[in-house]
Write an enzyme that holds these catalytic residues in place. Sequence first.
Site, mmCIF file in Angstrom:
data_model
loop_
_atom_site.group_PDB
_atom_site.id
_atom_site.type_symbol
_atom_site.label_atom_id
_atom_site.label_comp_id
_atom_site.label_asym_id
_atom_site.label_seq_id
_atom_site.Cartn_x
_atom_site.Cartn_y
_atom_site.Cartn_z
ATOM 1 C CG PHE A 149 -0.255 0.449 2.500
ATOM 2 C CD1 PHE A 149 -0.120 1.807 2.797
ATOM 3 C CD2 PHE A 149 0.280 -0.468 3.396
ATOM 4 C CE1 PHE A 149 0.529 2.217 3.967
ATOM 5 C CE2 PHE A 149 0.930 -0.067 4.552
ATOM 6 C CZ PHE A 149 1.053 1.277 4.835
ATOM 7 C CE LYS A 173 -2.998 -8.296 -4.645
ATOM 8 N NZ LYS A 173 -3.381 -7.335 -3.584
ATOM 9 C CD GLU A 176 -5.590 -6.174 -0.116
ATOM 10 O OE1 GLU A 176 -4.592 -5.859 -0.776
ATOM 11 O OE2 GLU A 176 -5.638 -7.179 0.616
ATOM 12 N NE ARG A 177 -3.546 -2.530 3.552
ATOM 13 C CZ ARG A 177 -2.574 -2.728 4.439
ATOM 14 N NH1 ARG A 177 -2.587 -2.072 5.570
ATOM 15 N NH2 ARG A 177 -1.603 -3.571 4.198
ATOM 16 C CB SER A 226 4.871 -7.451 5.539
ATOM 17 O OG SER A 226 3.941 -8.431 5.136
ATOM 18 C CB CYS A 281 10.508 -0.317 2.748
ATOM 19 S SG CYS A 281 11.123 0.282 1.187
ATOM 20 C CD GLU A 385 8.465 -2.895 8.175
ATOM 21 O OE1 GLU A 385 7.795 -3.930 7.964
ATOM 22 O OE2 GLU A 385 8.971 -2.219 7.258
HETATM 23 P P1 NAD Z 1 1.579 -6.667 2.916
HETATM 24 O O1 NAD Z 1 2.633 -7.697 2.963
HETATM 25 O O2 NAD Z 1 0.478 -6.721 3.907
HETATM 26 O O3 NAD Z 1 0.859 -6.654 1.475
HETATM 27 C C1 NAD Z 1 1.609 -6.644 0.279
HETATM 28 C C2 NAD Z 1 0.797 -7.346 -0.808
HETATM 29 O O4 NAD Z 1 0.588 -8.704 -0.422
HETATM 30 C C3 NAD Z 1 -0.575 -6.734 -1.053
HETATM 31 O O5 NAD Z 1 -0.822 -6.696 -2.435
HETATM 32 C C4 NAD Z 1 -1.516 -7.703 -0.348
HETATM 33 O O6 NAD Z 1 -2.779 -7.786 -0.978
HETATM 34 C C5 NAD Z 1 -0.796 -9.033 -0.443
HETATM 35 N N1 NAD Z 1 -1.074 -9.906 0.703
HETATM 36 C C6 NAD Z 1 -1.321 -9.516 1.982
HETATM 37 N N2 NAD Z 1 -1.534 -10.600 2.760
HETATM 38 C C7 NAD Z 1 -1.418 -11.682 1.968
HETATM 39 C C8 NAD Z 1 -1.543 -13.098 2.203
HETATM 40 N N3 NAD Z 1 -1.798 -13.578 3.408
HETATM 41 N N4 NAD Z 1 -1.354 -13.925 1.160
HETATM 42 C C9 NAD Z 1 -1.080 -13.451 -0.065
HETATM 43 N N5 NAD Z 1 -0.966 -12.123 -0.343
HETATM 44 C C10 NAD Z 1 -1.133 -11.254 0.661
HETATM 45 O O7 NAD Z 1 2.333 -5.235 2.998
HETATM 46 P P2 NAD Z 1 1.693 -3.794 3.138
HETATM 47 O O8 NAD Z 1 1.178 -3.617 4.528
HETATM 48 O O9 NAD Z 1 0.792 -3.490 2.007
HETATM 49 O O10 NAD Z 1 2.993 -2.883 2.931
HETATM 50 C C11 NAD Z 1 3.883 -2.557 3.958
HETATM 51 C C12 NAD Z 1 5.071 -3.509 4.008
HETATM 52 O O11 NAD Z 1 5.756 -3.487 2.765
HETATM 53 C C13 NAD Z 1 6.115 -3.119 5.038
HETATM 54 O O12 NAD Z 1 6.566 -4.293 5.687
HETATM 55 C C14 NAD Z 1 7.218 -2.495 4.223
HETATM 56 O O13 NAD Z 1 8.507 -2.550 4.804
HETATM 57 C C15 NAD Z 1 7.158 -3.319 2.998
HETATM 58 N N6 NAD Z 1 7.785 -2.638 1.884
HETATM 59 C C16 NAD Z 1 9.020 -3.079 1.508
HETATM 60 C C17 NAD Z 1 9.672 -2.438 0.494
HETATM 61 C C18 NAD Z 1 11.026 -2.907 0.066
HETATM 62 O O14 NAD Z 1 11.492 -2.456 -0.958
HETATM 63 N N7 NAD Z 1 11.682 -3.795 0.779
HETATM 64 C C19 NAD Z 1 9.068 -1.358 -0.175
HETATM 65 C C20 NAD Z 1 7.804 -0.950 0.221
HETATM 66 C C21 NAD Z 1 7.168 -1.607 1.256
#
Ligand code: NAD
Length: 500
Positions: A149, A173, A176-177, A226, A281, A385
């Site tokens: 998101f 994909k 969704e937020r 994450s 991140c 985090e």
């Molecule tokens: P998230 O992991 O909750 O979601 C990321 C994606 O995964 C979304 O599209 C979501 O729909 C999908 N997803 C969520 N739960 C899932 C599941 N159980 N099974 C399959 N798919 C699922 O992350 P977020 O809260 O949207 O974003 C924040 C996180 O992203 C933080 O941990 C941040 O550090 C990380 N991030 C990392 C970088 C990097 O370059 N390392 C960059 C940006 C964000």
Amino acid sequence: MDQIVHFINGTAYKGRSDRTQEVFNPATGEAEKTVVLAAVGDVDAAVAAAKAAWPKWSKTPALRRARILDRFKNILWERGDQLAAIISAEHGKTHDDALGEVTRGLEVVEFATSAPTFLKGEFSENVGTGVDCYMVRQSLGVCAGITPFNFPVMVPMWMFPIALATGNTFILKPSERDPSAAVLLAEWLTEAGLPDGVFNVVHGDKVAVDALLHHPDVKAVSFVGSTPIARYIHQTGTANGKRVQALGGAKNHMIIMPDADLDMAASALMGAGFGSAGERCMAISVAVPVTDAVADALIEKLIPQIEALKIGPASDPASEMGPLITAQHLAKVEGYIDSGEAQGARVAVDGRNYRQKKQGYENGFFTGGTLLDNVTEDMACYRGEIFGPVLAIVRKQSYQDAVDLIHGHEYANGTAVFTRDGDVARNFSQDIEVGMVGINVPIPVPMAFHSFGGWKLSIFGDHHMHGMEGVRFFTRIKTTTTRWPSGMRADPEFTMPTLG
Ligand code: NAD
């Protein structure tokens, strides 16, 4: 209420699922839209469209593909404000921050327009007598991007410009937020001349993600989010024979040495710790001043600046920090502050229970800036985090203790040192086990023509994002060896061919 739908084969696509999710404006706290959540059949439709488009797109000359991306880039320059407004409405970040995100994404499009250059192969003449050899990079087929998101435009654009430029077709994909920006990107790609089916957007949750991970026609998956989900995506995708790059979470430390310019370090910490409400991140969430004297002086500079943060909606141009993404995330962030306090940290500035006074925004998901002092390695607020505007101070008495602290953490995305000492800077850059390093630069995000990625639990897979790493991820090499009849031997050759 507006409903956001998929974009498949060049057009809006409602899909077969009746599952939907509310999309909030975090600044007002109101659900203003809904988004459809894909069923497996919707993912199948997107994959079928992308698969059908791939043979022609992969054989389209790279220069022609690059020209389409060049037109897309010009649209982004002209209408960046429109995209930024959508980001702010669903994510909550300030307009200038959102515009910065658009520009950093656009820079990957600029890089991708040089595809005819970076796709040039290798050729060796006379590897044997009358034998020539050449290597080319070819596309993989249908590729998928699953994104978080916090950067609804920039992170997808770390992926798809290079995937498309190298001849793949793509399914995004998005989170969704904050799903609307992805659809606008798809419409603008079509307007730029991208053929139908080459770029598709499927909205959804775990159902959509799992369908992509298990679909035999999806050849590669690029993920950012994450760490627990990144690990799951990598394990599941690779077990199904796909190429996977999965970037995860972070806990970024900044060491402040006694010889550092403390005013510069404090300003850097303000931007890196509280910009985008800490939902980056590459945010600095841990400051590591070396010696107590440095810690005390730094904290004295930070406290008034954190207390003076201008917190408000993106509609107010004076806002420096917006709300968090959801009420649940707000509760999680403030829970980390509670636990830090309970485990012995000193709450030097307390952002909990902040209430936005601007009319219409009283129920937004706002929190204030928080500074925690005397944080130690065992505390949950140090290990986890937080992903919010909470800066922890972990005091160390030597450079080596500060480095050991960083090496003891399981995340290794970004880090920085503030110093005037060239030896310290060089040793830090050379020896620190972290993927992206800043020397007097608090958020060392590599430019589009370099590559982005962390180490340890901040990444699963071998390839970082964009730059030449992106080109390597989205292509596979083929090496052809040629001999023409005039150079051929008449008799059969049974031994391993060597030059002799
Ligand atoms: P998230 O992991 O909750 O979601 C990321 C994606 O995964 C979304 O599209 C979501 O729909 C999908 N997803 C969520 N739960 C899932 C599941 N159980 N099974 C399959 N798919 C699922 O992350 P977020 O809260 O949207 O974003 C924040 C996180 O992203 C933080 O941990 C941040 O550090 C990380 N991030 C990392 C970088 C990097 O370059 N390392 C960059 C940006 C964000």
